[in-house]
Design a protein around this motif. Structure first.
Motif, PDB file in Angstrom:
ATOM      1  N   GLN A 295       0.815  -1.220   0.000  1.00 43.89           N
ATOM      2  CA  GLN A 295       0.000   0.000   0.000  1.00 43.89           C
ATOM      3  C   GLN A 295       0.845   1.266   0.000  1.00 43.89           C
ATOM      4  O   GLN A 295       0.513   2.248  -0.677  1.00 43.89           O
ATOM      5  N   ASP A 296       1.942   1.284   0.765  1.00 45.16           N
ATOM      6  CA  ASP A 296       2.799   2.477   0.772  1.00 45.16           C
ATOM      7  C   ASP A 296       3.285   2.820  -0.627  1.00 45.16           C
ATOM      8  O   ASP A 296       3.251   3.989  -1.047  1.00 45.16           O
ATOM      9  N   GLU A 297       3.733   1.802  -1.357  1.00 52.80           N
ATOM     10  CA  GLU A 297       4.262   2.039  -2.703  1.00 52.80           C
ATOM     11  C   GLU A 297       3.147   2.465  -3.664  1.00 52.80           C
ATOM     12  O   GLU A 297       3.371   3.306  -4.544  1.00 52.80           O
ATOM     13  N   LYS A 298       1.963   1.897  -3.495  1.00 54.12           N
ATOM     14  CA  LYS A 298       0.828   2.337  -4.321  1.00 54.12           C
ATOM     15  C   LYS A 298       0.516   3.800  -4.062  1.00 54.12           C
ATOM     16  O   LYS A 298       0.298   4.587  -4.997  1.00 54.12           O
ATOM     17  N   ASP A 299       0.465   4.173  -2.795  1.00 59.44           N
ATOM     18  CA  ASP A 299       0.174   5.567  -2.444  1.00 59.44           C
ATOM     19  C   ASP A 299       1.227   6.509  -3.013  1.00 59.44           C
ATOM     20  O   ASP A 299       0.900   7.597  -3.511  1.00 59.44           O
ATOM     21  N   VAL A 300       2.494   6.108  -2.917  1.00 59.58           N
ATOM     22  CA  VAL A 300       3.581   6.933  -3.449  1.00 59.58           C
ATOM     23  C   VAL A 300       3.414   7.125  -4.956  1.00 59.58           C
ATOM     24  O   VAL A 300       3.519   8.254  -5.475  1.00 59.58           O
TER      25      VAL A 300
END
Length: 246
Positions: A214-219
């Motif tokens: 999720q962190d990478e998707k948000d980024v």
């Protein structure tokens, strides 16, 4: 292989004959695991056919980049022939990129690594494969990042990124983001685009590994919205977020 197939068939029969929902989920997970295993093995086989390395790649399970990602990466470089590539986080991807550049006959990779141990391992392998002319390793401990970030101000741990040793890097055709580690801080990989946005070529692409998280998707979504990229996610083993210029 026959024994393996027999075992899978027996498991499927047992699962199919059960009305237990938990076993139904197990059956679905089993099929997904088998499909992924096949994809990764197939990717390794094709990758090995395309590489000109004398030795084998480092292990590709666990933290390292997955085989399907590496195959897509090598194929893209051979086809699109970028001149300048930057990656954050060195390792197997460094070797694959350098090999593709050598086969192309031109290009340079700038690889950022914050741990001396891994940088030394990567350099040793590059030297063994006579790939050092294609790569410049820039090694330095992570430093406090004071630029734009999704990590809240005052968060613990604080935002860190690689030393801003960007001298001589211009016209980046591919920015591969695979570091720093996710436990560095929340949204640890965010600084990559703010750091290089003014150094990207007009048709540059940005690749984010681990885009299933999720962190990478948000980024990726924030980069696309704030820096004018088109964004597409690819369902590789660990996910790929691919950003292209509008």
């Amino acid at each position: 292989m026959d024994d393996f197939s027999t075992l899978i068939s027996a498991l499927e029969k047992n699962i199919s004959s059960s009305t237990d929902k938990k076993l139904s989920y197990l059956r679905s997970d089993l099929h997904k695991a088998i499909d992924n295993l096949y994809t990764q093995v197939e990717s390794v086989m094709w990758l090995n056919k395309r590489l000109s390395l004398k030795a084998q790649l480092p292990p590709l399970r666990g933290w390292p980049v997955s085989p399907d990602f590496l195959l897509k990466l090598h194929t893209w470089i051979r086809k699109n022939k970028p001149k300048i590539i930057v990656e954050t986080g060195s390792g197997s991807s460094t070797l694959v990129i350098a090999d593709a550049l050598r086969q192309n006959g031109f290009g340079k990779l700038y690889s950022f690594e914050h741990l001396e141990k891994y940088a030394n391992q990567t350099y040793e392998t590059l030297a063994d494969e006579h790939l050092t002319p294609w790569v410049e390793l820039r090694v330095g401990s992570l430093e406090v990042w004071e630029g734009p970030h999704l990590n809240p101000t005052g968060a613990d741990p604080i935002s860190k990124w690689y030393p801003l040793n960007l001298a001589g890097i211009e016209g980046v055709d591919l920015l591969l983001v695979d570091g720093p580690p996710g436990n560095t801080c929340q949204y640890a990989r965010y600084p990559a685009v703010p750091a290089f946005i003014d150094r990207l070529s007009p048709n540059a692409q940005v690749w984010m590994d681990d885009a299933n998280r999720q962190d990478e998707k948000d980024v990726c979504e924030h980069w696309a919205e704030n820096y004018g990229f088109n964004l597409e996610f690819f369902p590789l083993e660990k996910g790929l977020g691919l950003l292209t210029r509008k």
